[in-house]
Enzyme design. Structure first.
Site, PDB file in Angstrom:
ATOM      1  N   ASP A 159       0.833  -1.203   0.000  1.00 47.28           N
ATOM      2  CA  ASP A 159       0.000   0.000   0.000  1.00 47.28           C
ATOM      3  C   ASP A 159       0.872   1.260   0.000  1.00 47.28           C
ATOM      4  OD1 ASP A 159      -2.408  -1.677   0.459  1.00 47.28           O
ATOM      5  OD2 ASP A 159      -1.477  -2.003   2.407  1.00 47.28           O
ATOM      6  N   HIS A 187      -4.727  -3.154   6.839  1.00 46.30           N
ATOM      7  CA  HIS A 187      -4.527  -3.447   5.420  1.00 46.30           C
ATOM      8  C   HIS A 187      -5.862  -3.923   4.845  1.00 46.30           C
ATOM      9  CE1 HIS A 187      -3.053  -4.885   1.632  1.00 46.30           C
ATOM     10  NE2 HIS A 187      -3.493  -6.088   1.897  1.00 46.30           N
TER      11      HIS A 187
END
Lengths: 325, 325
Positions: A159, A187
């Site tokens: 990410d 996440h």
């Protein structure tokens, strides 16, 4: 020469690992002077494919690859292990409720946690990748009390890297110019990509990039990028996930660049008001093989609100699995 | 910082490239100080998959990756290119004759050769991977007379690495202890893996390994390893082939280790009695970005006979495609 590091990889015959193992064996993760022993764990039906992966690893003649162990027995896989990359997890099947997915994976990570607790190096560095990664890591930690709890982490580096690319692309700058990116939280789609402390070259990103794009494009684009890759590719991110894992462990062991930081999901120590113990993504610097959560950042109300949402999701995930710890 | 090197990769959406591109972008092939521009060529129906690969490359935030060009037009792909990894080729379909495969691929490499001749850097370093690799490289060379002909090579490094592994495994030694391995000839089942000049540590391999194993196990095992991987894996070598490509180009550009050599299929200059111009695998050392065929090795009658067989196959392949040059 250094003694070899024992690296366990779970789900080792899968697509992410096909992109991951060869880069570990070549020295990209732990350095060009660090021999490794790959301890590869799979479920029994995947052992034949795993053996083929081992053939190809051998066919690379990697000087740093001292041994390959392939097994369907976690006790064998985690024996004396120094690093664990927990890639394997049960994917969400058709018609499956999210709570069922959480519980099924919780079962896997609770039983693996018990094994790791018994047979691995107590300072083993763990990076959980299989989803829900943060909560899987939490469950693992609770079932492995002998381990150094600081060292049980989850992956948000993919990410983080996605966020850097979006900012470089938007501003027309090079990747290397974008520093101090942060991913906060879980996440999942509640993650909080935050460029409010980022620099582009010597300037604050916020002085170059308008806030409307940040709130309405940047954050959802990064948070939903996994889905966009699936739509384009027909299957989920593999090589880029593998790259995030390499980066996560490389920087943890070998250090972050001066003047920059990275994002890692680590056990919260209460920093930024997050419930202690949750595996929460923070900006961290790494040195001497350890990480430190970056302190003292000013958090806007907007970001704070999003962090709270992500924290609430982590608490809910934790509570869904409370019978497992 | 160095100016970026333009690296063309053909067949860029395929399995080998999915293992290859990310390692090039991370700096494993050309060095950690060498930015790259990836110029990715595919056939039109594969462009959607290629775009997904580009998304994932971006999602790695590689500091060395300065640009990605995706195209189905060879003129765009090869424009000003400095390095070309020719991975794409037509696979042999069911019921297809070998001569037809040769001709179909010959067509592809003859037309690509003409394009490269016009638009690429004339010192472009080329590594042909798509089979029949040596003859494809030969046809490419004949259609690209403006290029530095020395720099048109084919991949036998995967075979070389496989041979090293077999010797290390058989003798119970480490990969790093096995040096001076040689693959002679064609990248096909007529290839000649030759350990007669190899060392294991400070000793001659021939003093440790018995000749019966070398002739009856080692040579066929290495020559047929590609088939064994297909049988085990259900598809052909990808990550190990990608690794061979990385090694081939890395050592060519950055040099071979002192006291060792590698195998590369290069245009024969007549060394060891091989017909001039054939793309033949030789032991080579590399320095200052160029290779030198190792001279003066004593060749046994047994090996010499096998080299002649492999040479004869290359001549037959060449003659099958003689209308293409």
């Amino acid at each position: 020469m250094k003694s070899p590091v024992r690296v366990v990889i779970t789900g080792a015959a899968g697509q992410i690992c096909y992109s991951l193992l060869f880069r570990i064996a070549s020295g990209e993760m732990l350095g060009q002077d660090q021999p490794v022993i790959l301890q590869l764990l799979e479920i029994t039906p995947a052992m034949k494919v795993l053996d083929a992966v081992a053939m190809e690893l051998n066919d690379c003649a990697y000087p740093l690859l001292h041994e390959i162990i392939t097994t369907d027995d976690p006790v064998v896989a985690f024996k004396d292990a120094n690093v664990a990359l927990m890639v394997g997890a049960k994917p969400r099947g058709p018609g499956m409720e999210r709570a069922d997915l959480l519980k099924d994976n919780g079962q896997i990570f609770s039983s693996l946690g018990k094994v790791i607790n018994e047979v691995a190096d107590e300072n083993i560095r763990i990076c959980v990748v299989g989803n829900p990664a943060n909560t899987n890591a939490y469950i693992l930690a609770k079932n492995a009390p002998k381990l150094n709890q600081r060292n049980i982490t989850a992956l948000t580096r993919l990410d983080h890297n996605r966020a850097i690319y979006q900012v470089a692309e938007k501003s027309g700058n090079r990747i290397a110019d974008v520093t101090k990116m942060t991913i906060w939280g879980n996440h999942s789609t509640t993650q909080v990509p935050d460029l409010s402390h980022s620099n582009i070259g010597a300037e604050a990103a916020t002085s170059i990039i308008d806030n409307d794009w940040t709130e309405n494009d940047f954050i959802p684009t990064v948070a939903k990028r996994g889905g966009a890759v699936i739509a384009a590719r027909g299957s989920s991110s593999a090589a880029s996930a593998a790259n995030g894992i390499i980066d996560h462990m490389h920087d943890w062991v070998l250090g972050t660049a001066k003047g920059d930081w990275v994002s890692m999901a680590v056990p919260s120590d209460g920093s930024y008001g997050v419930t202690e113990g949750l595996i929460f993504s923070y900006p961290v610097t790494c040195e001497n093989g350890d990480y430190t959560i970056v302190q003292g950042l000013e958090i806007s109300d907007f970001i704070q609100g999003k962090m709270k949402e992500s924290e609430a999701e982590l608490i809910e995930e934790r509570d869904t699995c409370s019978d497992l710890f």
